[in-house]
Motif scaffolding. Structure first.
Motif, PDB file in Angstrom:
ATOM      1  N   LEU A 141       0.834  -1.212   0.000  1.00 43.70           N
ATOM      2  CA  LEU A 141       0.000   0.000   0.000  1.00 43.70           C
ATOM      3  C   LEU A 141       0.866   1.258   0.000  1.00 43.70           C
ATOM      4  O   LEU A 141       0.591   2.200  -0.739  1.00 43.70           O
ATOM      5  CB  LEU A 141      -0.910   0.000   1.225  1.00 43.70           C
ATOM      6  N   LEU A 142       1.901   1.265   0.813  1.00 47.14           N
ATOM      7  CA  LEU A 142       2.723   2.469   0.970  1.00 47.14           C
ATOM      8  C   LEU A 142       3.711   2.659  -0.168  1.00 47.14           C
ATOM      9  O   LEU A 142       4.059   3.789  -0.502  1.00 47.14           O
ATOM     10  CB  LEU A 142       3.457   2.409   2.313  1.00 47.14           C
ATOM     11  N   GLY A 143       4.168   1.579  -0.780  1.00 47.59           N
ATOM     12  CA  GLY A 143       5.011   1.663  -1.968  1.00 47.59           C
ATOM     13  C   GLY A 143       6.204   2.588  -1.813  1.00 47.59           C
ATOM     14  O   GLY A 143       7.013   2.451  -0.903  1.00 47.59           O
ATOM     15  N   ASP A 144       6.290   3.578  -2.711  1.00 48.81           N
ATOM     16  CA  ASP A 144       7.426   4.496  -2.750  1.00 48.81           C
ATOM     17  C   ASP A 144       7.489   5.430  -1.549  1.00 48.81           C
ATOM     18  O   ASP A 144       8.480   6.135  -1.371  1.00 48.81           O
ATOM     19  CB  ASP A 144       7.388   5.335  -4.035  1.00 48.81           C
ATOM     20  N   ARG A 145       6.449   5.454  -0.744  1.00 49.53           N
ATOM     21  CA  ARG A 145       6.483   6.291   0.453  1.00 49.53           C
ATOM     22  C   ARG A 145       7.458   5.724   1.493  1.00 49.53           C
ATOM     23  O   ARG A 145       7.860   6.436   2.414  1.00 49.53           O
ATOM     24  CB  ARG A 145       5.093   6.399   1.078  1.00 49.53           C
ATOM     25  N   LEU A 146       7.790   4.445   1.366  1.00 48.23           N
ATOM     26  CA  LEU A 146       8.718   3.825   2.303  1.00 48.23           C
ATOM     27  C   LEU A 146      10.149   4.071   1.856  1.00 48.23           C
ATOM     28  O   LEU A 146      10.521   3.682   0.745  1.00 48.23           O
ATOM     29  CB  LEU A 146       8.459   2.315   2.387  1.00 48.23           C
ATOM     30  N   PRO A 147      10.976   4.671   2.703  1.00 46.13           N
ATOM     31  CA  PRO A 147      12.360   4.968   2.314  1.00 46.13           C
ATOM     32  C   PRO A 147      13.318   3.808   2.569  1.00 46.13           C
ATOM     33  O   PRO A 147      14.528   3.988   2.464  1.00 46.13           O
ATOM     34  CB  PRO A 147      12.709   6.167   3.210  1.00 46.13           C
ATOM     35  N   VAL A 148      12.786   2.636   2.917  1.00 46.52           N
ATOM     36  CA  VAL A 148      13.625   1.468   3.175  1.00 46.52           C
ATOM     37  C   VAL A 148      13.144   0.308   2.315  1.00 46.52           C
ATOM     38  O   VAL A 148      12.038   0.325   1.772  1.00 46.52           O
ATOM     39  CB  VAL A 148      13.606   1.065   4.667  1.00 46.52           C
ATOM     40  N   ASP A 149      13.969  -0.704   2.202  1.00 50.03           N
ATOM     41  CA  ASP A 149      13.633  -1.902   1.434  1.00 50.03           C
ATOM     42  C   ASP A 149      12.435  -2.601   2.082  1.00 50.03           C
ATOM     43  O   ASP A 149      12.486  -2.948   3.272  1.00 50.03           O
ATOM     44  CB  ASP A 149      14.843  -2.840   1.409  1.00 50.03           C
ATOM     45  N   PRO A 150      11.346  -2.814   1.339  1.00 48.54           N
ATOM     46  CA  PRO A 150      10.168  -3.477   1.914  1.00 48.54           C
ATOM     47  C   PRO A 150      10.467  -4.871   2.454  1.00 48.54           C
ATOM     48  O   PRO A 150       9.733  -5.378   3.303  1.00 48.54           O
ATOM     49  CB  PRO A 150       9.183  -3.546   0.739  1.00 48.54           C
ATOM     50  N   ALA A 151      11.551  -5.492   1.963  1.00 51.64           N
ATOM     51  CA  ALA A 151      11.906  -6.843   2.415  1.00 51.64           C
ATOM     52  C   ALA A 151      12.736  -6.822   3.701  1.00 51.64           C
ATOM     53  O   ALA A 151      13.029  -7.875   4.266  1.00 51.64           O
ATOM     54  CB  ALA A 151      12.674  -7.576   1.322  1.00 51.64           C
ATOM     55  N   PRO A 153      13.651  -7.104   7.282  1.00 53.16           N
ATOM     56  CA  PRO A 153      12.898  -7.674   8.418  1.00 53.16           C
ATOM     57  C   PRO A 153      12.632  -6.666   9.533  1.00 53.16           C
ATOM     58  O   PRO A 153      11.664  -6.797  10.283  1.00 53.16           O
ATOM     59  CB  PRO A 153      13.786  -8.826   8.901  1.00 53.16           C
ATOM     60  N   ARG A 154      13.480  -5.646   9.645  1.00 48.82           N
ATOM     61  CA  ARG A 154      13.228  -4.609  10.661  1.00 48.82           C
ATOM     62  C   ARG A 154      11.951  -3.848  10.353  1.00 48.82           C
ATOM     63  O   ARG A 154      11.216  -3.453  11.262  1.00 48.82           O
ATOM     64  CB  ARG A 154      14.405  -3.636  10.732  1.00 48.82           C
ATOM     65  N   LEU A 155      11.681  -3.635   9.059  1.00 54.12           N
ATOM     66  CA  LEU A 155      10.445  -2.947   8.669  1.00 54.12           C
ATOM     67  C   LEU A 155       9.240  -3.787   9.034  1.00 54.12           C
ATOM     68  O   LEU A 155       8.257  -3.271   9.568  1.00 54.12           O
ATOM     69  CB  LEU A 155      10.442  -2.647   7.166  1.00 54.12           C
ATOM     70  N   ARG A 156       9.302  -5.072   8.760  1.00 53.19           N
ATOM     71  CA  ARG A 156       8.183  -5.969   9.084  1.00 53.19           C
ATOM     72  C   ARG A 156       7.856  -5.908  10.573  1.00 53.19           C
ATOM     73  O   ARG A 156       6.701  -5.744  10.968  1.00 53.19           O
ATOM     74  CB  ARG A 156       8.553  -7.395   8.670  1.00 53.19           C
ATOM     75  N   LEU A 157       8.873  -6.004  11.413  1.00 51.40           N
ATOM     76  CA  LEU A 157       8.652  -5.948  12.858  1.00 51.40           C
ATOM     77  C   LEU A 157       8.104  -4.582  13.262  1.00 51.40           C
ATOM     78  O   LEU A 157       7.175  -4.491  14.070  1.00 51.40           O
ATOM     79  CB  LEU A 157       9.963  -6.233  13.600  1.00 51.40           C
ATOM     80  N   ALA A 158       8.659  -3.526  12.688  1.00 56.02           N
ATOM     81  CA  ALA A 158       8.207  -2.176  13.020  1.00 56.02           C
ATOM     82  C   ALA A 158       6.744  -1.975  12.647  1.00 56.02           C
ATOM     83  O   ALA A 158       5.980  -1.356  13.399  1.00 56.02           O
ATOM     84  CB  ALA A 158       9.083  -1.142  12.322  1.00 56.02           C
ATOM     85  N   LEU A 159       6.327  -2.503  11.499  1.00 56.26           N
ATOM     86  CA  LEU A 159       4.934  -2.345  11.082  1.00 56.26           C
ATOM     87  C   LEU A 159       3.994  -3.132  11.994  1.00 56.26           C
ATOM     88  O   LEU A 159       2.901  -2.653  12.338  1.00 56.26           O
ATOM     89  CB  LEU A 159       4.764  -2.788   9.631  1.00 56.26           C
ATOM     90  N   VAL A 160       4.408  -4.321  12.404  1.00 59.02           N
ATOM     91  CA  VAL A 160       3.581  -5.104  13.326  1.00 59.02           C
ATOM     92  C   VAL A 160       3.398  -4.338  14.632  1.00 59.02           C
ATOM     93  O   VAL A 160       2.275  -4.201  15.147  1.00 59.02           O
ATOM     94  CB  VAL A 160       4.211  -6.490  13.593  1.00 59.02           C
ATOM     95  N   ILE A 161       4.490  -3.813  15.173  1.00 65.80           N
ATOM     96  CA  ILE A 161       4.417  -3.071  16.439  1.00 65.80           C
ATOM     97  C   ILE A 161       3.585  -1.798  16.274  1.00 65.80           C
ATOM     98  O   ILE A 161       2.753  -1.465  17.133  1.00 65.80           O
ATOM     99  CB  ILE A 161       5.832  -2.747  16.951  1.00 65.80           C
TER     100      ILE A 161
END
Length: 201
Positions: A141-151, A153-161
């Motif tokens: 959903l956020l696509g290019d709005r994310l300044p980090v690699d969507p893959a 694992p820190r992003l995944r954990l951060a989004l869950v939290i």
């Protein structure tokens, strides 16, 4: 019908004909109304069938029990929420960074909380469950709005939290006010932006 694709994971049998799709939509609409009136514990497939104006066999054709029916409603809610959010993010004048997206996500969630039948009790999952599905779908959903690699694992954990924290704060907002305490909603936005900033900046 919004949510049909995602809801299929909870279905015994996916609708093929338009009439079946419309019947499934009526069943889920009735499920949402029953949840609003009686809560999850009092929800029954028989009451849903009566409200939807369909034979009880039609409900069991799609769902094994009320848990599966509620899960399908939650998936439909999530799809509708993501569709609404994507449409808002595409509007002119909406900021192009992740912070603006946080605001839109919270605003669309609170809008559905106020108006969507059944959403107050079962937003994206059966009561008491986590929001993993939402966290999993946010990178797309956020696509290019994310300044980090969507893959990452820190992003995944951060989004869950972030999703779980926002959910807790927004539940508080609607516990103190039927329409949502605007001060708590504003603080929820600040909370999520501040936390995600530790990963996205």
């Amino acid at each position: 019908m919004p949510g049909t694709e995602a809801a299929r994971g909870a279905l015994r049998r996916a609708p093929v004909q338009r009439r079946s799709t419309e019947r499934l939509a009526r069943i889920l609409d009735a499920c949402a109304r029953e949840l609003d009136e009686g809560g999850y514990e009092r929800l029954s497939t028989r009451a849903v069938a009566a409200r939807a104006g369909v034979p009880i066999g039609s409900v069991y054709r799609f769902f094994s029990d009320k848990r599966a029916m509620t899960d399908a409603l939650a998936h439909r809610n999530l799809d509708e929420f993501l569709d609404r959010t994507a449409a808002r993010l595409a509007e002119p004048g909406v900021g192009a960074d992740w912070r603006a997206a946080v605001d839109v996500l919270v605003e669309e969630y609170t809008a559905m909380k106020r108006t969507a039948p059944g959403f107050a009790l079962v937003d994206f999952g059966v009561p008491g469950e986590t929001n993993q599905d939402l966290a999993d779908r946010l990178p797309a959903l956020l696509g290019d709005r994310l300044p980090v690699d969507p893959a990452d694992p820190r992003l995944r954990l951060a989004l869950v939290i972030a999703v779980e924290a926002a959910d807790a704060a927004l539940q508080l907002a609607f516990r103190t006010s039927q329409t949502g305490d605007s001060r708590v909603i504003a603080e929820a936005k600040e909370l999520v932006r501040a936390y995600l900033g530790t990963v996205l900046e």
